[in-house]
Design a protein around this motif. Structure first.
Motif, short mmCIF file in Angstrom:
data_model
loop_
_atom_site.label_atom_id
_atom_site.label_comp_id
_atom_site.label_asym_id
_atom_site.label_seq_id
_atom_site.Cartn_x
_atom_site.Cartn_y
_atom_site.Cartn_z
N THR A 159 0.84 -1.20 0.00
CA THR A 159 0.00 0.00 0.00
C THR A 159 0.87 1.24 0.00
OG1 THR A 159 -1.75 -1.13 1.21
CG2 THR A 159 -1.80 1.26 1.23
N SER A 161 0.70 5.40 0.36
CA SER A 161 -0.09 6.55 0.78
C SER A 161 0.64 7.82 0.34
CB SER A 161 -0.28 6.55 2.30
OG SER A 161 -1.00 7.70 2.72
N GLU A 220 -4.77 6.54 -0.62
CA GLU A 220 -3.93 5.36 -0.73
C GLU A 220 -4.10 4.71 -2.09
OE1 GLU A 220 -5.06 2.83 2.47
OE2 GLU A 220 -3.88 3.91 3.97
#
Length: 581
Positions: A159, A161, A220
């Motif tokens: 992930t 961000s 994200e």
């Protein structure tokens, strides 16, 4: 803008319709000045003028004009036009436009324009770059990870961000806030190939390509790291925030925020380590007759979530109390990805043994087997037990396509060993016995490895053999000799003058829990290297990754305390050779 109105009132007297003589006049005579004194006027009653809501009765003076509010000419936090360049202390001026609000027979122009000098103005479009990358620590199976780097796992998603919020200059108009309005775009570049999304069905992004970050409402984005990337400790993820007035992608930049006037972009870098994995350990078969029919059923294999093989796991009628009898083999497989592609990459499996009694109590033990020369300890210098296997055993049901794919990979690797594809085919389809025993361990080498890489799509940038090579499947077998006996760990049998099976110090009831410690090694040129080189990954690290836990291993079954890596329970007192004296 001034609001006005007027009312002429009631006309009491109209001017008379008459003429008047002014006599002889000279050139340039002022007729307009003479006319008012000679012509009667209207006489009215209740005529009035209203300015800004206030009624003015003549000859009362008109109210003064209101002052312009400061914010009319001065403002902060203005959004810079995309056509303006960043510049410091530029002159400014204000253009004031007056428009006639109301008039009666006025000769003044409807619009009057004037200019006033202003203060100096700095043109600057602030942007920030404070990205983060998140992965699961339990996935990190590298034994010596680069602790100052983010760990990315081949074959898994991560992930990213990338908000437009963060600390800029600590001056009015800046500070720690959102810069979304002044940010035209946010981009990222990976030093390795990725796919957008959680798997390889998304868009393929080759290494080194800048692309727009498609963030969701939580700021994200998800990316998938395909296994065909090489493992490395020097990976880089680069970010850049682009302002709305960016003149060129080559414009200057600052890290984190564009603090300098001439800097347009805010950039960031995150160093990463790409790590391969050990995964998917599976027991695929057992030669014990009590278990043969079990493995003929669909979904009968044992993965981490179903291990260990023990009493209560056999799905055949009347076999519920069956563990595995001594002397029978378990067949297993497991998978790796990343750089485990060379002929000098190996897996080393170290078994350890505990005794489990009927109440579930666990204790470490040593195992011996009886020979004509006496009892030999497993793993000792006197231990000469072999553990042979045939890779293409029909019981494994290896698909022909898997063998063909492996041959394609080996041919593409150009190993300069003189082997043709026909030679490779003979090796992998033949019934060749290979000994896995290495001291007290199992050694899986090139002879037990096939290539099983797959992809939902085949990007034109990638050779198909690179995708096939990216994931490897290893095959192995393990057994405990039929003559195995069990004693508490550390007990020295040489101190006993008389030894009899079934009597102390031998343990005669319960189960032997076999635990596998699995490690991967690179560049093993000779077996001596195993004594000096440290493994580079494992199925379970001390403080980070734990593939057993990730894959659902249960550490308590029916009140028995298990250790992650317990793979099979052998009966202490049941043997392939039948009753042992």
């Amino acid at each position: 803008q001034v609001t006005t109105s007027h009312s002429p009132g009631v006309i009491l007297k109209h001017p008379t319709n008459r003429s008047a003589s002014v006599g002889k006049v000279t050139k340039g005579y002022n007729f307009m000045g003479k006319a008012p004194s000679m012509i009667d006027h209207y006489v009215t009653k209740d005529g009035q003028i209203t300015i800004e809501g206030k009624t003015i009765t003549l000859p009362e003076p008109l109210p003064p004009a209101p002052k312009i509010k400061p914010e009319t000419l001065y403002a902060t936090g203005q959004i810079i036009l995309s056509t303006l360049a960043n510049k410091k202390d530029q002159p400014s001026r204000a253009e004031l436009v007056y428009q006639l609000s109301y008039d009666i027979n006025s000769a003044r122009p409807q619009i009057h324009t004037t200019h006033v000098a202003g203060n100096s103005v700095t043109v600057h479009t602030p942007v920030v770059s404070y990205p983060t990358i998140t992965t699961q620590l339990q996935d990190v199976l590298t034994l010596i990870p680069q602790r100052n780097k983010t760990q990315l796992i081949l074959g898994e998603a991560f992930t990213l961000s990338y908000p437009a919020t963060g600390q800029h200059l600590n001056i009015p108009g800046y500070g720690n806030r959102s810069y979304e309005k002044t940010t035209a775009n946010k981009q990222v570049r990976f030093s390795f190939d990725v796919y957008t999304g959680a798997d390889d069905t998304g868009s393929f992004i080759p290494a080194g390509i800048w692309h727009d970050v498609k963030l969701n409402t939580n700021t994200e984005a998800t990316y998938y790291l395909p296994s065909h990337n090489r493992e490395t400790t020097t990976g880089q993820v680069q970010f850049r925030s682009l302002p709305i007035n960016l003149p060129s992608l080559l414009a200057p930049h600052n890290f984190a925020y564009n603090k300098d006037i001439e800097a347009y972009k805010a950039v960031a870098e995150i160093p990463v380590e790409l790590s391969g994995t050990l995964s998917n350990f599976t027991i695929t078969g057992i030669t014990d007759p009590a278990w043969v029919d079990h493995f003929k059923q669909a979904n009968s294999t044992f993965r981490a979530a179903g291990l260990p093989v023990m009493a209560g796991k056999n799905n055949q009628q009347g076999m519920a109390n069956q563990a595995v009898k001594l002397g029978y083999k378990i067949r297993f497989s497991l998978e790796t990805n990343g750089d485990m592609t060379g002929n000098d990459d190996i897996l080393l499996i170290t078994p350890s043994y505990d005794h489990i009694d009927e109440s579930g109590t666990r204790q470490p033990v040593d195992l011996y087997y009886e020979t004509s020369q006496g009892f030999i300890k497993l793993g000792s210098d006197q231990d000469t037990m072999t553990n042979t296997m045939v890779l293409n055993d029909p019981a494994r049901q290896i698909q022909e396509e898997t063998i063909q794919n492996t041959i394609k990979v080996l041919s593409a690797q150009k190993r300069n060993n003189g082997f043709t594809e026909a030679d490779y085919l003979k090796i992998f389809t033949g019934q060749y016995q290979k000994d896995l025993a290495y001291k007290d361990k199992l050694l899986l080498t090139e002879a037990q490895k096939l290539y099983i890489g797959t992809s939902s799509q085949s990007p034109k940038e990638l050779p198909h053999t690179l995708i096939l090579e990216a994931r490897q499947k290893w095959y192995g077998e393990f057994y405990l000799p039929s003559q195995t006996v069990v004693v508490p760990k550390g007990l020295n049998l040489s101190t006993y003058s008389r030894l009899k099976i079934g009597e102390a110090p031998f343990i005669t009831k319960g189960y032997i829990a076999v635990n596998f410690d699995i490690k991967g090694y690179h560049n093993i040129k000779s077996l001596k290297d195993l004594e000096t080189l440290e493994a580079y990954n494992t199925y379970k690290t001390r403080d980070l990754g734990n593939a057993w836990a990730k894959e659902g291993y249960k550490t308590n079954i029916a009140g028995i305390s298990l250790m992650e890596g317990d793979v099979v329970f052998y009966h202490v007192d049941r043997r392939a050779s039948g009753h042992y004296r």
